[in-house]
Design a protein around this motif. Structure first.
Motif, PDB file in Angstrom:
ATOM      1  N   GLY A  35     -18.104  54.219  51.968  1.00  0.00           N
ATOM      2  CA  GLY A  35     -18.984  55.114  51.994  1.00  0.00           C
ATOM      3  C   GLY A  35     -19.297  55.519  50.467  1.00  0.00           C
ATOM      4  O   GLY A  35     -18.689  54.826  49.574  1.00  0.00           O
ATOM      5  N   SER A  36     -20.251  56.412  50.061  1.00  0.00           N
ATOM      6  CA  SER A  36     -20.459  56.770  48.770  1.00  0.00           C
ATOM      7  C   SER A  36     -19.471  57.294  48.221  1.00  0.00           C
ATOM      8  O   SER A  36     -18.552  58.103  48.732  1.00  0.00           O
ATOM      9  N   GLY A  37     -19.124  56.821  46.935  1.00  0.00           N
ATOM     10  CA  GLY A  37     -18.187  57.434  45.812  1.00  0.00           C
ATOM     11  C   GLY A  37     -16.655  56.888  45.952  1.00  0.00           C
ATOM     12  O   GLY A  37     -15.766  57.389  45.741  1.00  0.00           O
ATOM     13  N   GLY A  39     -15.714  54.099  45.265  1.00  0.00           N
ATOM     14  CA  GLY A  39     -15.168  53.206  43.981  1.00  0.00           C
ATOM     15  C   GLY A  39     -15.669  51.826  44.086  1.00  0.00           C
ATOM     16  O   GLY A  39     -15.193  50.980  43.311  1.00  0.00           O
ATOM     17  N   GLU A 164     -25.674  46.411  46.319  1.00  0.00           N
ATOM     18  CA  GLU A 164     -26.376  47.021  47.134  1.00  0.00           C
ATOM     19  C   GLU A 164     -27.746  46.266  47.361  1.00  0.00           C
ATOM     20  O   GLU A 164     -28.893  46.859  47.118  1.00  0.00           O
ATOM     21  N   HIS A 197     -23.145  49.437  51.997  1.00  0.00           N
ATOM     22  CA  HIS A 197     -22.494  50.389  53.088  1.00  0.00           C
ATOM     23  C   HIS A 197     -23.394  50.311  54.341  1.00  0.00           C
ATOM     24  O   HIS A 197     -23.586  51.061  55.199  1.00  0.00           O
TER      25      HIS A 197
HETATM   26  N1  LIG Z   1     -18.357  55.804  33.922  1.00  0.00           N
HETATM   27  C1  LIG Z   1     -17.855  56.844  34.745  1.00  0.00           C
HETATM   28  N2  LIG Z   1     -17.342  57.826  34.306  1.00  0.00           N
HETATM   29  C2  LIG Z   1     -16.643  59.016  34.974  1.00  0.00           C
HETATM   30  N3  LIG Z   1     -16.579  58.705  36.462  1.00  0.00           N
HETATM   31  C3  LIG Z   1     -17.165  57.942  36.814  1.00  0.00           C
HETATM   32  C4  LIG Z   1     -17.628  56.594  36.239  1.00  0.00           C
HETATM   33  N4  LIG Z   1     -18.204  55.650  37.063  1.00  0.00           N
HETATM   34  C5  LIG Z   1     -17.702  56.005  38.117  1.00  0.00           C
HETATM   35  N5  LIG Z   1     -17.394  57.243  38.249  1.00  0.00           N
HETATM   36  C6  LIG Z   1     -16.787  58.111  39.438  1.00  0.00           C
HETATM   37  O1  LIG Z   1     -16.053  57.230  40.306  1.00  0.00           O
HETATM   38  C7  LIG Z   1     -16.046  57.475  41.659  1.00  0.00           C
HETATM   39  C8  LIG Z   1     -16.682  56.399  42.206  1.00  0.00           C
HETATM   40  O2  LIG Z   1     -17.901  55.861  42.064  1.00  0.00           O
HETATM   41  P1  LIG Z   1     -18.422  54.522  42.580  1.00  0.00           P
HETATM   42  O3  LIG Z   1     -20.000  54.616  41.764  1.00  0.00           O
HETATM   43  O4  LIG Z   1     -17.694  53.363  42.238  1.00  0.00           O
HETATM   44  O5  LIG Z   1     -18.865  54.903  43.805  1.00  0.00           O
HETATM   45  P2  LIG Z   1     -19.473  53.937  45.074  1.00  0.00           P
HETATM   46  O6  LIG Z   1     -18.398  53.541  46.179  1.00  0.00           O
HETATM   47  O7  LIG Z   1     -19.962  52.827  44.419  1.00  0.00           O
HETATM   48  O8  LIG Z   1     -20.638  54.914  45.695  1.00  0.00           O
HETATM   49  P3  LIG Z   1     -22.061  54.526  46.010  1.00  0.00           P
HETATM   50  O9  LIG Z   1     -22.005  53.565  47.128  1.00  0.00           O
HETATM   51  O10 LIG Z   1     -22.683  56.062  46.259  1.00  0.00           O
HETATM   52  O11 LIG Z   1     -22.732  53.754  44.912  1.00  0.00           O
HETATM   53  C9  LIG Z   1     -17.086  58.925  41.606  1.00  0.00           C
HETATM   54  O12 LIG Z   1     -16.634  59.821  41.727  1.00  0.00           O
HETATM   55  C10 LIG Z   1     -17.995  58.558  40.358  1.00  0.00           C
HETATM   56  O13 LIG Z   1     -18.439  59.915  39.983  1.00  0.00           O
END
Ligand SMILES: Nc1ncnc2c1ncn2[C@@H]1O[C@H](COP(=O)(O)OP(=O)(O)OP(=O)(O)O)[C@@H](O)[C@H]1O
Length: 269
Positions: A35-37, A39, A164, A197
């Motif tokens: 899911g979103s966020g 990592g 994505e 996702h």
């Molecule tokens: N450069 C950064 N500085 C601070 N926090 C970060 C940074 N990059 C990512 N984050 C944080 O890390 C967490 C994971 O982010 P990430 O973009 O990897 O999620 P994701 O699984 O790819 O989500 P999505 O599917 O929405 O893209 C989030 O809370 C984001 O705010």
């Protein structure tokens, strides 16, 4: 093969990756699902070297990438092709010039004719043999993704990372892009990692899937195993996806097999 061992990454005390260990095999579409966020993008950036993990190691076909000499890291980077979420084409360049760009950057010894042949080959492979003179503004989102794929594979990449690849595409176009990524991966024995996702992608191209949740890898397996997974967070993810919700509606009107699986209480699995 890419081997990821105990990757950890925090931002200002926010532990985003909590020790990810996984393997991405050659000649396979490896999906990073979650899911979103959770990592996923941070993990991808750590693997391709755009971000430095706090702890952990990454190995590309036996060569360590993390904390290695700059020259060795650059050699590995040259073998990496990237398909970015928004395709990231240069607006002022034609489709041909966009595809040619990494060849000019990475293979300066290539003659103009060799570059032209390679670009024409790649554009043909992605079904865009007649689009070389078009500008990005003149082509559809699906075509832009195809140009992105042609550009990524132009320098004969060994590793292909797709962030994505279906974002912004309608379902039919998404399936075609998935199929193209799948075919190219198997045809050229590329180690492909797709961040997604999208459950459609899972069932179409998921040779190997890792499921991430809150910075942890909670499950890995194949597309044939995922519906039987017992991890509650994964089951919740699967059964809240639009694909499975739609399939369930169809199933309700037929034999009820999927419905039985979906309605199994999470606490009992
Ligand atoms: N450069 C950064 N500085 C601070 N926090 C970060 C940074 N990059 C990512 N984050 C944080 O890390 C967490 C994971 O982010 P990430 O973009 O990897 O999620 P994701 O699984 O790819 O989500 P999505 O599917 O929405 O893209 C989030 O809370 C984001 O705010």
């Amino acid at each position: 093969m890419i081997e990821v061992h105990n990757i950890q990454k925090a931002f200002d005390g926010n532990q985003v990756l909590k020790g990810i260990t996984c393997t991405f095999a050659s000649g396979q579409c490896n999906l990073v699902l979650g899911g979103s966020g959770t990592g996923k993008s941070v993990l991808l950036q750590c693997i391709v070297g755009l971000m430095k993990p706090d702890i952990g190691s990454i190995t590309f076909d036996g060569t360590t990438f993390t904390n290695n000499k700059v020259q060795i890291r650059q050699e590995i980077r040259r073998k990496i092709g990237m398909l970015f979420q928004g395709s990231a084409l240069f607006d002022s360049m034609t489709v041909f010039e966009n595809t040619e760009f990494p060849l000019k950057m990475l293979t300066p010894d290539m003659s103009r004719e060799e570059r032209r042949d390679r670009v024409e080959f790649c554009l043909k492979r992605v079904g865009l043999e007649n689009a070389g003179n078009k500008m990005p503004s003149e082509i559809s989102g699906g075509m832009k993704k195809r140009v992105g794929i042609a550009r990524a594979i132009a320098p004969n990449c060994t590793y292909l990372f797709c962030d994505e690849p279906n974002s912004g595409l309608d379902p039919a176009t998404s399936i075609k892009i998935d199929e193209l990524i799948y075919e190219i991966t198997h045809e050229y024995n590329i180690t492909t990692v797709v961040i997604t996702h999208d459950m459609n992608s899972v069932v179409e191209i998921g040779d190997h899937i890792i499921f991430m949740h809150k910075g942890l890898k909670l499950w890995d397996g194949t597309k044939d195993e995922i519906l039987g997974a017992k991890v509650p967070e994964l089951r919740e993810f699967i059964f809240s996806s639009s694909l499975v919700r739609a399939a369930k509606k169809v199933d309700d009107a037929t034999e009820g097999g999927l419905e039985a699986l979906a309605s199994e209480p999470l606490s009992e699995v």
